[in-house]
Design a protein around this motif. Structure first.
Motif, PDB file in Angstrom:
ATOM      1  N   CYS A 292      -7.621 -18.480   0.682  1.00  0.00           N
ATOM      2  CA  CYS A 292      -6.655 -17.575   0.047  1.00  0.00           C
ATOM      3  C   CYS A 292      -6.690 -16.213   0.737  1.00  0.00           C
ATOM      4  O   CYS A 292      -7.749 -15.638   0.983  1.00  0.00           O
ATOM      5  CB  CYS A 292      -6.996 -17.424  -1.431  1.00  0.00           C
ATOM      6  N   LEU A 293      -5.510 -15.683   1.054  1.00  0.00           N
ATOM      7  CA  LEU A 293      -5.394 -14.415   1.773  1.00  0.00           C
ATOM      8  C   LEU A 293      -5.404 -13.238   0.799  1.00  0.00           C
ATOM      9  O   LEU A 293      -4.827 -13.321  -0.296  1.00  0.00           O
ATOM     10  CB  LEU A 293      -4.109 -14.402   2.596  1.00  0.00           C
ATOM     11  N   ILE A 294      -6.040 -12.137   1.202  1.00  0.00           N
ATOM     12  CA  ILE A 294      -6.165 -10.953   0.352  1.00  0.00           C
ATOM     13  C   ILE A 294      -5.420  -9.791   0.987  1.00  0.00           C
ATOM     14  O   ILE A 294      -5.625  -9.463   2.158  1.00  0.00           O
ATOM     15  CB  ILE A 294      -7.646 -10.560   0.159  1.00  0.00           C
ATOM     16  N   LEU A 295      -4.571  -9.155   0.193  1.00  0.00           N
ATOM     17  CA  LEU A 295      -3.828  -7.990   0.653  1.00  0.00           C
ATOM     18  C   LEU A 295      -4.039  -6.824  -0.310  1.00  0.00           C
ATOM     19  O   LEU A 295      -4.369  -7.027  -1.484  1.00  0.00           O
ATOM     20  CB  LEU A 295      -2.332  -8.292   0.763  1.00  0.00           C
ATOM     21  N   HIS A 296      -3.820  -5.634   0.203  1.00  0.00           N
ATOM     22  CA  HIS A 296      -3.851  -4.418  -0.615  1.00  0.00           C
ATOM     23  C   HIS A 296      -3.042  -3.368   0.128  1.00  0.00           C
ATOM     24  O   HIS A 296      -3.291  -3.113   1.304  1.00  0.00           O
ATOM     25  CB  HIS A 296      -5.287  -3.938  -0.823  1.00  0.00           C
ATOM     26  N   PRO A 297      -2.064  -2.725  -0.538  1.00  0.00           N
ATOM     27  CA  PRO A 297      -1.235  -1.735   0.164  1.00  0.00           C
ATOM     28  C   PRO A 297      -1.951  -0.415   0.428  1.00  0.00           C
ATOM     29  O   PRO A 297      -1.456   0.396   1.216  1.00  0.00           O
ATOM     30  CB  PRO A 297      -0.046  -1.542  -0.783  1.00  0.00           C
ATOM     31  N   GLY A 298      -3.100  -0.203  -0.208  1.00  0.00           N
ATOM     32  CA  GLY A 298      -3.850   1.026  -0.001  1.00  0.00           C
ATOM     33  C   GLY A 298      -3.208   2.212  -0.721  1.00  0.00           C
ATOM     34  O   GLY A 298      -2.031   2.184  -1.066  1.00  0.00           O
ATOM     35  N   PRO A 299      -3.984   3.264  -0.944  1.00  0.00           N
ATOM     36  CA  PRO A 299      -5.425   3.317  -0.717  1.00  0.00           C
ATOM     37  C   PRO A 299      -6.186   2.498  -1.760  1.00  0.00           C
ATOM     38  O   PRO A 299      -5.703   2.316  -2.876  1.00  0.00           O
ATOM     39  CB  PRO A 299      -5.753   4.804  -0.849  1.00  0.00           C
ATOM     40  N   MET A 300      -7.356   1.982  -1.356  1.00  0.00           N
ATOM     41  CA  MET A 300      -8.144   1.141  -2.245  1.00  0.00           C
ATOM     42  C   MET A 300      -9.157   1.957  -3.034  1.00  0.00           C
ATOM     43  O   MET A 300      -9.741   2.901  -2.512  1.00  0.00           O
ATOM     44  CB  MET A 300      -8.899   0.078  -1.439  1.00  0.00           C
TER      45      MET A 300
END
Length: 345
Positions: A292-300
């Motif tokens: 499973c791929l993990i994304l985050h647009p930021g900032p974290m």
């Protein structure tokens, strides 16, 4: 306003790559204010043009002269690192003349209005305005008056079109098979205040993904009605407070930070409780599909919406998102400028 359509593109990728550096294919939009105006062939055109631009970023092709002599001004009323720098790097790769304007130290601090600032920058040679603003709809106001092109770099909780396009581009490049059709994609976190989530719902559902939106009930207000009506009046998605159901068999998960600067009091008991119930941890990720791929647009905010080991783990595409943002924004700048040139003829 047109809606995103799930139709095949007429032009081949080879044709796009042959023309997208200095002569972008026909593109009707002088502005890019949200993804809701893009047809599916237009979304594909952005992705294919970004492929060609990525060759420049990787230094496998020389810098393009597509925007030589074109003034690109980044006008940011909110703090930004990734988006502002990404647009600046993108414009320079296209040989544009780049100016960065922030609120601090400008006449905005003296009470100058948004439209007056726009008129000043236009008089100083700006042909493309990249705008980030805390008020939803601000870029639309500018686009009605500005004679060049306006690109929305995020307005309030409303929209962030280039982030949605780079997220889609990143998923297409890394998901097995290269297609999102039928794949389960979860958007997890503070959806209520997220302009990224809203723009992503247009592009991800258009790509055929099975989109799930998950978070505390207080951070999902209004999305149940949208899910029932469908994106564009037809493309359904799922809204749930059940993180187990959301993550089970997920192919990709996008975690969103808690936007406390936009929150009213009482929406959450505490960030600690939120992390305990909705934080994306390795244990919870075990419910998803292998790989499973993990994304985050930021900032974290590591340790709140996402655990540090997940954010930097082998499934994480966070750094790829940042890098891909340059190619996507190069594509957008080249395309909107080409539309502006045709409208001036």
């Amino acid at each position: 306003m047109s809606t995103v359509l799930t139709e095949p593109s007429n032009g081949s990728k080879a044709e796009v790559e042959a023309t997208s550096l200095d002569r972008p294919p026909a593109w009707p939009h002088r502005h890019l204010l949200d993804t809701d105006v893009l047809t599916w062939p237009q979304v594909e055109l952005v992705l294919d043009t970004a492929d060609a631009m990525a060759e420049i970023v990787a230094k496998r092709r020389p810098r393009s002269d597509a925007l030589r002599g074109v003034g690109v001004t980044n006008l940011f009323y909110e703090a930004s690192t990734r988006t502002r720098v990404s647009f600046e790097v993108a414009a320079r790769h296209l040989s544009a003349d780049v100016v960065n304007v922030s609120v601090g130290g400008s006449s905005i601090e003296k009470g100058e209005s948004l439209l007056d600032t726009m008129r000043t920058l236009e008089s100083l040679g700006a042909r493309v305005l990249v705008i980030r603003h805390a008020v939803s709809g601000a870029p639309y106001l500018v686009a009605r008056e500005f004679r060049g092109s306006v690109v929305n770099a995020g307005d309030g909780r409303h929209a962030h079109p280039t982030q949605a396009l780079l997220d889609l581009y990143t998923l297409h490049r890394h998901i097995s098979g290269g297609s999102l059709r039928g794949r389960k994609v979860v958007i997890l976190g503070d959806v209520l205040h997220s302009r990224v989530a809203r723009s992503n719902l247009w592009t991800l559902t258009a790509a055929g993904a099975d989109v799930w939106v998950c978070g505390p009930a207080t951070l999902l207000r209004g999305f149940e009605a949208w899910a029932a009506a469908g994106v564009g009046g037809e493309r359904r998605f799922t809204v749930t407070t059940d993180i187990v159901a959301a993550l089970r068999d997920a192919d990709a998960v996008m975690a969103l930070r808690l936007q406390q600067e936009r929150m009213a009091a009482g929406l959450l008991p505490s960030t600690h409780e939120y992390a305990a119930r909705y934080g994306l941890t390795a244990e919870r990720l075990a419910l998803a599909r292998e790989g499973c791929l993990i994304l985050h647009p930021g900032p974290m905010n590591e340790g709140v919406e996402i655990a540090p080991d997940v954010a930097s783990g082998p499934r994480s595409l966070v750094k790829k998102q940042v890098a891909n943002g340059v190619a996507i924004r190069m594509a957008v700048l080249a395309l909107v400028t080409s539309a502006g040139e045709r409208s001036d003829r």
